[in-house]
Write an enzyme that holds these catalytic residues in place. Sequence first.
Site, PDB file in Angstrom:
ATOM      1  N   HIS A 120       0.832  -1.208   0.000  1.00 42.47           N
ATOM      2  CA  HIS A 120       0.000   0.000   0.000  1.00 42.47           C
ATOM      3  C   HIS A 120       0.872   1.266   0.000  1.00 42.47           C
ATOM      4  CE1 HIS A 120      -3.508   2.538   1.311  1.00 42.47           C
ATOM      5  NE2 HIS A 120      -2.505   3.265   1.790  1.00 42.47           N
ATOM      6  N   GLU A 121       1.744   1.356   0.968  1.00 45.61           N
ATOM      7  CA  GLU A 121       2.565   2.567   1.083  1.00 45.61           C
ATOM      8  C   GLU A 121       3.467   2.730  -0.133  1.00 45.61           C
ATOM      9  OE1 GLU A 121       1.809   4.809   3.078  1.00 45.61           O
ATOM     10  OE2 GLU A 121       0.455   3.585   4.286  1.00 45.61           O
TER      11      GLU A 121
ATOM     12  N   HIS B  91       1.760   4.610  -2.846  1.00 40.90           N
ATOM     13  CA  HIS B  91       1.904   6.062  -2.685  1.00 40.90           C
ATOM     14  C   HIS B  91       3.281   6.496  -3.184  1.00 40.90           C
ATOM     15  CE1 HIS B  91      -1.712   6.818  -0.425  1.00 40.90           C
ATOM     16  NE2 HIS B  91      -1.372   6.056   0.594  1.00 40.90           N
TER      17      HIS B  91
ATOM     18  N   HIS C 285       3.406   6.782  -6.851  1.00 38.99           N
ATOM     19  CA  HIS C 285       2.678   7.982  -7.265  1.00 38.99           C
ATOM     20  C   HIS C 285       3.612   9.202  -7.173  1.00 38.99           C
ATOM     21  CE1 HIS C 285      -1.518  10.151  -6.865  1.00 38.99           C
ATOM     22  NE2 HIS C 285      -1.019  10.258  -8.070  1.00 38.99           N
TER      23      HIS C 285
HETATM   24 ZN   LIG Z   1      -2.524   5.318   2.149  1.00 36.99          ZN
END
Ligand SMILES: [Zn+2]
Length: 708
Positions: A491-492, A495, A498
Site C-alpha cells: 500500500h505505502e 503512494h 505515485h
Molecule cells: Zn494510504
Amino acid sequence: MSVISPAVDATQNSGNPPSVKTFGPSNPFYAPSTLPFEAPPFDRIKDEDFQPAIEAGMAQQEAEIEGIANNPEAPTFENTIVAIEKSGQLLERVMAVFSAITSANTNPDLQHLQTIEAPKLAAHDDFIYLNSKLFSRIATVYQQRASLQLDGESLRLVERYYEKFVHAGAELSETDKSELKKLNEEASTLSTAFSNKLLAADKEAAYLTTERAALAGLPEARVSAATQAAKSRKTEGFVIPLQNTTQQPDLVYLSNRATRQAIFERSWNRAERRDANDTRDIVARLAQLRAQKAKLLGFPNFAAWKIKDQMARTPEAALQFMDAIVPAATARAAREGQDNEAVIDSQHGGFQLQPWDWKYYSEQVRKARYNLDEAQIKEYFELDNVLQNGVFYAATQLYGITFKERHDLPTYEPEVRVFEVFDAGGKHLALFYCDYFKRDNKRGGAWMTAFVEQSRLRNHLPVVSNVLNVPKPAEGEPALVSFTDVITIFHEFGHALHGMFSEAEYPLLAGTSTARDFVEFPSQFNEHWALYPSIFANYAKHYQTGAPMPEDLATRIRKAETFNKGYDMTELLAAAELDMQWHLLAPSTPLLKPDEFEAQALEKTHLKISYVPPRYRTTYFNHIWSGDDYAAGYYAYLWTQMLADDAYQWFIDNGGLTRANGDRFRHMILSRGNTQDLGKAYEAWRGAPPSTKAMLKYRGLDESAFSK
Ligand SMILES: [Zn+2]
C-alpha cells in the site's frame, strides 16, 4: 497492571525549546542539499537547526509574496502564478524534513517546537491565501486564462490557484478575514495539542503486566518483544504498546479473556482518562471551530466546504456512496459475528461476543475454515524478502524500474534504509527511503512522505519515504511480518510510486498532491499485486529454507482474502461516518460531549454495533483532528477502494500484469499527479466511470459471496 510513566523518558531531553540560533550558511537548510537528489543531509541536521530555518523560510517567502503582490507590472501567468510556484523553497526544504521527523522520530524538544511554530505556520498560510493584492492578481490571470494560450497543465495551475484562494477565504471582507485568521490559528494550536496528547496517551495506555500467565497464547517472539518493550521503558514484566487503531493485533492470540478485555479497554479509553492526555475538550472545540469557519466561508457546514474540490464534490455524494454499502457490510459482519459466537458456544464459553473477543474467535473460525496459522504464515514473509522480491519485483514487472540500496546517504535513524530507483533505460528516477519498525517516538499507522517533491520547474527529482509500524523483532530474530503488514508495505509503496513517477512541471500539481478521495487510489490499487500469482510466488518463501510457500497454503490465503471483510468494511464505515457527522454540524452547535455525540452519530448511521467498534474512536482519531487534511475526508479510503478495485479489474480484463498495461497506467494516471481533472482522467484511462461492482466482489460483499 499499572500505568506506564508519562511520555518523557529519562533518556530524552527535558522539553526545553531548542535555543534559537541565528540563521546562516552553517544551517543545513540554508542552501539546497549537495547530496544526490538533494537528499536531506541528516548527518548535519540537529534539532536546533529547525527553528531558525523555519522562521527564515517564512520570512523569505513573505518577502517573495510581497514582491509578487506589489509588482507594478500588469499581472501575467509568469509574474504571478509561476512566481508563486517558485517562492518558498527554503520553507519547503525545512518543512519537508521537519514534518517527517516530528512524525517518525520525534522528541519533547521537537514537540515543543511544533507547538510554537504551528500557529505561526497557520498565520503564514493566511498571509498568502488571504492576501487581497495577491488574490486580485490571480483573479485577473484567471479571468484572462482562455486568451493566454496556456498548455493544459498551466491552465489547470491557474484554476487550482484561483479555487484554492477562494476556498481559503480570499474573497472575504477584511473583518471576516481577520476572524478567519483567528479561527485558523486556534484550530492549528488545538490540532498540535491533540497530536501531542495522543502520542503520550498511546504510550501511557500500553498494557503492562508482570504475570506471564496473563499472556497465555502469545507466541514466544511476541513475548520477547513485550519483554524488550518493558526493558526499554525501564520497567519490570511485559509491555504491549498500543497500535493507533481500536483493535489491537495481539488480541488474535491472547487466550486470557481478562487480558483481552484489559488491552481493548486501554485502547478504547486511551484518550479519555480524565488526565492530562484527555483529548475530549480539544475535539469538541475543534468541531465547533471548523463549523464556524465553514459559515464564514459561506458553507452550511465544514464537510460541504471541505469536499467541494474533491472528486465526490458534496457530502451528500459521499454519504450516499457510504449509505449504499452499509446494509451489505453490516449484514456480512452480523454473519461473521454469528460464526464467532458459534465457536464461543461450542467451547461452552457462556458469554456474549464482545469487541475484545472478535479477533481471537474470528482467528479460530479462519483457522477452521482455511486452516491458516498466523505464525506459520509469517515464516514465509521475511520483511526484506517481501520488500525486494515482492514489492520491488512487482514494480519492475509492471513499470520496468529497478532498485539499488545505497549505504552512502545519511538517515535520521540507523534502521532507515535508502534505495536508488532507476527507470527502465537506467535513468535516475528517485530515492526511496523506508523506515519500517515501530518505535515509541514514532506516531502510529503507516504513511508516505516526500523529502523532495518532484518538479520540472525546480529541477527536482522525487525523494520519498515510507514509514510503517511493523513490530520490531527481538534482538537476533528475523523480521517476520503478518500478511496484513505485507499488504501495508504494498500500500505505502503505491503512494511512493505515485510520488516517484510524477512528471509535473509545477510542484502544486505534482505526485500525491491530488484530492483526498483520489490519493489513496494508487496505494490501494498497488495492494492487489501482493496476491497476484507470479508475484506472490516470487516472495512468499520460507525465511530459513527458501522453499516456496506450499501451493495449498497459498490457495487458502487467497481464499481467505474475503474473510472478515464484513467487519473490516463496517469498522471503516463507522469511522468514516463518525468523521462525516462531526463535520456536518451547524455553526450554531454548542460544545458537544464527544462520547454522547459519538454514540448518537453511530446510531443514526446504523453503525452502532456492539461487537464492531469504529476503527478509530473520536478521541483518538488522529487523521481528522491532528490537522484538517482528512477531516470530512476519511470516506476517501472507501471511495478510493472503489477506484482501486475497479482499476485492478481493468488490468485483469486486459491481460493482467504486463509492462504495456503498467506503462499505460503510469502514463495516464500515476505520472500525472493533479495536472488534469481526476474524474475525467480516470474515465479516459478506464473507458468508463468507476463502479462499485468490483469493490463488492473483491471485498466479499456481493451476492455470490453471501451464498457461500
Ligand atoms: Zn494510504
